[in-house]
Design a protein around this motif. Structure first.
Motif, PDB file in Angstrom:
ATOM      1  N   GLN A  44       0.800  -1.220   0.000  1.00 47.77           N
ATOM      2  CA  GLN A  44       0.000   0.000   0.000  1.00 47.77           C
ATOM      3  C   GLN A  44       0.838   1.277   0.000  1.00 47.77           C
ATOM      4  OE1 GLN A  44      -3.298   0.208   2.649  1.00 47.77           O
ATOM      5  NE2 GLN A  44      -3.855  -1.908   2.338  1.00 47.77           N
ATOM      6  N   PHE A  45       2.134   1.155  -0.166  1.00 49.14           N
ATOM      7  CA  PHE A  45       2.997   2.328  -0.265  1.00 49.14           C
ATOM      8  C   PHE A  45       3.896   2.176  -1.490  1.00 49.14           C
ATOM      9  CE2 PHE A  45       1.818   2.555   4.183  1.00 49.14           C
ATOM     10  CZ  PHE A  45       1.593   3.917   4.334  1.00 49.14           C
ATOM     11  N   PRO A  46       4.394   3.285  -2.030  1.00 46.88           N
ATOM     12  CA  PRO A  46       5.318   3.211  -3.169  1.00 46.88           C
ATOM     13  C   PRO A  46       6.619   2.506  -2.771  1.00 46.88           C
ATOM     14  CG  PRO A  46       4.542   5.472  -2.824  1.00 46.88           C
ATOM     15  CD  PRO A  46       4.100   4.663  -1.641  1.00 46.88           C
ATOM     16  N   ASP A  47       7.487   2.276  -3.750  1.00 42.43           N
ATOM     17  CA  ASP A  47       8.765   1.632  -3.443  1.00 42.43           C
ATOM     18  C   ASP A  47       9.574   2.526  -2.500  1.00 42.43           C
ATOM     19  OD1 ASP A  47      11.153   3.032  -5.032  1.00 42.43           O
ATOM     20  OD2 ASP A  47       9.367   3.081  -6.317  1.00 42.43           O
ATOM     21  N   ILE A  48      10.521   1.930  -1.796  1.00 41.32           N
ATOM     22  CA  ILE A  48      11.263   2.607  -0.731  1.00 41.32           C
ATOM     23  C   ILE A  48      12.020   3.841  -1.232  1.00 41.32           C
ATOM     24  CG2 ILE A  48      13.327   1.154  -0.877  1.00 41.32           C
ATOM     25  CD1 ILE A  48      11.700   2.475   2.350  1.00 41.32           C
ATOM     26  N   LYS A  49      12.512   3.816  -2.455  1.00 41.43           N
ATOM     27  CA  LYS A  49      13.219   4.987  -2.988  1.00 41.43           C
ATOM     28  C   LYS A  49      12.280   6.183  -3.112  1.00 41.43           C
ATOM     29  CE  LYS A  49      16.737   2.391  -5.449  1.00 41.43           C
ATOM     30  NZ  LYS A  49      17.293   2.031  -6.735  1.00 41.43           N
ATOM     31  N   LYS A  50      11.057   5.941  -3.542  1.00 42.94           N
ATOM     32  CA  LYS A  50      10.058   7.000  -3.666  1.00 42.94           C
ATOM     33  C   LYS A  50       9.666   7.529  -2.282  1.00 42.94           C
ATOM     34  CE  LYS A  50       6.599   9.412  -5.478  1.00 42.94           C
ATOM     35  NZ  LYS A  50       6.827  10.823  -5.570  1.00 42.94           N
ATOM     36  N   VAL A  51       9.454   6.626  -1.331  1.00 43.27           N
ATOM     37  CA  VAL A  51       9.108   7.030   0.035  1.00 43.27           C
ATOM     38  C   VAL A  51      10.249   7.855   0.632  1.00 43.27           C
ATOM     39  CG1 VAL A  51       8.599   6.203   2.371  1.00 43.27           C
ATOM     40  CG2 VAL A  51       7.555   5.076   0.389  1.00 43.27           C
ATOM     41  N   ASP A  52      11.487   7.417   0.445  1.00 44.61           N
ATOM     42  CA  ASP A  52      12.650   8.150   0.960  1.00 44.61           C
ATOM     43  C   ASP A  52      12.704   9.558   0.366  1.00 44.61           C
ATOM     44  OD1 ASP A  52      15.114   8.241   2.507  1.00 44.61           O
ATOM     45  OD2 ASP A  52      16.129   8.246   0.555  1.00 44.61           O
ATOM     46  N   LYS A  53      12.487   9.677  -0.927  1.00 49.02           N
ATOM     47  CA  LYS A  53      12.490  10.986  -1.589  1.00 49.02           C
ATOM     48  C   LYS A  53      11.356  11.867  -1.064  1.00 49.02           C
ATOM     49  CE  LYS A  53      13.576  14.087  -4.676  1.00 49.02           C
ATOM     50  NZ  LYS A  53      14.708  14.962  -4.457  1.00 49.02           N
ATOM     51  N   ASP A  54      10.162  11.279  -0.905  1.00 48.47           N
ATOM     52  CA  ASP A  54       9.026  12.031  -0.386  1.00 48.47           C
ATOM     53  C   ASP A  54       9.322  12.586   1.007  1.00 48.47           C
ATOM     54  OD1 ASP A  54       7.594  11.478  -2.690  1.00 48.47           O
ATOM     55  OD2 ASP A  54       6.379   9.887  -1.774  1.00 48.47           O
ATOM     56  N   PHE A  55       9.904  11.746   1.880  1.00 49.46           N
ATOM     57  CA  PHE A  55      10.203  12.202   3.240  1.00 49.46           C
ATOM     58  C   PHE A  55      11.325  13.236   3.249  1.00 49.46           C
ATOM     59  CE2 PHE A  55       7.272   9.079   4.514  1.00 49.46           C
ATOM     60  CZ  PHE A  55       6.929   9.344   5.829  1.00 49.46           C
ATOM     61  N   GLN A  56      12.270  13.126   2.338  1.00 53.43           N
ATOM     62  CA  GLN A  56      13.325  14.146   2.225  1.00 53.43           C
ATOM     63  C   GLN A  56      12.704  15.488   1.832  1.00 53.43           C
ATOM     64  OE1 GLN A  56      16.579  13.905   3.077  1.00 53.43           O
ATOM     65  NE2 GLN A  56      16.683  16.086   2.683  1.00 53.43           N
ATOM     66  N   LEU A  57      11.776  15.469   0.891  1.00 51.92           N
ATOM     67  CA  LEU A  57      11.090  16.701   0.482  1.00 51.92           C
ATOM     68  C   LEU A  57      10.261  17.288   1.624  1.00 51.92           C
ATOM     69  CD1 LEU A  57      10.016  15.656  -3.118  1.00 51.92           C
ATOM     70  CD2 LEU A  57      11.728  17.377  -2.512  1.00 51.92           C
ATOM     71  N   MET A  58       9.619  16.426   2.401  1.00 51.98           N
ATOM     72  CA  MET A  58       8.855  16.907   3.559  1.00 51.98           C
ATOM     73  C   MET A  58       9.784  17.565   4.583  1.00 51.98           C
ATOM     74  SD  MET A  58       5.923  14.074   4.318  1.00 51.98           S
ATOM     75  CE  MET A  58       6.341  12.601   3.403  1.00 51.98           C
ATOM     76  N   LEU A  59      10.929  16.951   4.828  1.00 55.86           N
ATOM     77  CA  LEU A  59      11.907  17.518   5.752  1.00 55.86           C
ATOM     78  C   LEU A  59      12.360  18.896   5.279  1.00 55.86           C
ATOM     79  CD1 LEU A  59      13.709  17.074   8.262  1.00 55.86           C
ATOM     80  CD2 LEU A  59      15.394  16.061   6.714  1.00 55.86           C
ATOM     81  N   GLU A  60      12.660  19.005   3.995  1.00 54.73           N
ATOM     82  CA  GLU A  60      13.087  20.289   3.427  1.00 54.73           C
ATOM     83  C   GLU A  60      11.989  21.342   3.520  1.00 54.73           C
ATOM     84  OE1 GLU A  60      14.457  19.473  -0.552  1.00 54.73           O
ATOM     85  OE2 GLU A  60      15.989  18.073   0.184  1.00 54.73           O
ATOM     86  N   ALA A  61      10.726  20.916   3.492  1.00 52.63           N
ATOM     87  CA  ALA A  61       9.596  21.836   3.578  1.00 52.63           C
ATOM     88  C   ALA A  61       9.240  22.195   5.022  1.00 52.63           C
ATOM     89  CB  ALA A  61       8.385  21.229   2.876  1.00 52.63           C
ATOM     90  N   GLY A  62       9.921  21.585   5.992  1.00 53.03           N
ATOM     91  CA  GLY A  62       9.667  21.904   7.392  1.00 53.03           C
ATOM     92  C   GLY A  62       8.572  21.076   8.040  1.00 53.03           C
ATOM     93  N   ILE A  63       8.151  20.000   7.397  1.00 52.84           N
ATOM     94  CA  ILE A  63       7.132  19.119   7.962  1.00 52.84           C
ATOM     95  C   ILE A  63       7.736  18.374   9.148  1.00 52.84           C
ATOM     96  CG2 ILE A  63       5.642  17.120   7.496  1.00 52.84           C
ATOM     97  CD1 ILE A  63       4.887  19.749   5.991  1.00 52.84           C
ATOM     98  N   ASN A  64       7.023  18.350  10.282  1.00 55.00           N
ATOM     99  CA  ASN A  64       7.534  17.635  11.451  1.00 55.00           C
ATOM    100  C   ASN A  64       6.556  16.575  11.972  1.00 55.00           C
ATOM    101  OD1 ASN A  64       5.585  19.118  12.843  1.00 55.00           O
ATOM    102  ND2 ASN A  64       7.058  20.491  13.810  1.00 55.00           N
ATOM    103  N   THR A  65       5.433  16.378  11.265  1.00 57.70           N
ATOM    104  CA  THR A  65       4.438  15.396  11.678  1.00 57.70           C
ATOM    105  C   THR A  65       3.848  14.741  10.435  1.00 57.70           C
ATOM    106  OG1 THR A  65       3.883  16.810  13.550  1.00 57.70           O
ATOM    107  CG2 THR A  65       2.311  15.077  12.999  1.00 57.70           C
ATOM    108  N   VAL A  66       3.832  13.404  10.419  1.00 57.73           N
ATOM    109  CA  VAL A  66       3.274  12.675   9.278  1.00 57.73           C
ATOM    110  C   VAL A  66       2.232  11.692   9.789  1.00 57.73           C
ATOM    111  CG1 VAL A  66       3.778  11.101   7.359  1.00 57.73           C
ATOM    112  CG2 VAL A  66       5.448  12.853   8.006  1.00 57.73           C
ATOM    113  N   ARG A  67       1.062  11.752   9.175  1.00 59.03           N
ATOM    114  CA  ARG A  67      -0.017  10.805   9.479  1.00 59.03           C
ATOM    115  C   ARG A  67      -0.108   9.836   8.317  1.00 59.03           C
ATOM    116  NH1 ARG A  67      -5.617  11.278   7.736  1.00 59.03           N
ATOM    117  NH2 ARG A  67      -6.856   9.804   8.929  1.00 59.03           N
TER     118      ARG A  67
END
Length: 73
Positions: A44-67
Motif C-alpha cells: 500500500q505504499f510506493p517503493d522505498i526509494k520513492k518514500v525516501d524521496k518524499d520524506f526528504q522533500l517533507m523535511l526540506e519543507a519543514g514538515i515535522n508530523t506525518v499521518r
C-alpha cells in the motif's frame, strides 16, 4: 520556536492551547501520507526509494508530523 534537528529528551507537555517542550512551543506542521492504490504485489505504499524521496522533500519543507493512511477492507 524549536530549532531544526534538536534532540529531544523531554516529553512534550500541554500548555493551554499549545504544546511545549521545556519552554519552547512546538508548532505542528503536518501532512497525511497516503492513501495509495495497492501495487501488483499488494503493497500500500510506493517503493522505498520513492518514500525516501518524499520524506526528504517533507523535511526540506519543514514538515515535522506525518499521518499515515492505509486502505482498509
Amino acid at each position: 520556536m524549536i530549532k531544526d534537528n534538536l534532540e529531544i529528551h523531554t516529553r512534550p507537555k500541554i500548555d493551554g492551547k499549545f504544546i511545549k517542550i521545556e519552554e519552547n512551543r512546538l508548532y505542528v506542521k503536518g501532512v497525511t501520507y497516503g492513501t495509495f492504490a495497492p501495487s501488483e504485489n499488494g503493497f500500500q505504499f510506493p517503493d522505498i526509494k520513492k518514500v525516501d524521496k518524499d520524506f526528504q522533500l517533507m523535511l526540506e519543507a519543514g514538515i515535522n508530523t506525518v499521518r499515515g493512511s492505509l486502505l482498509t477492507d
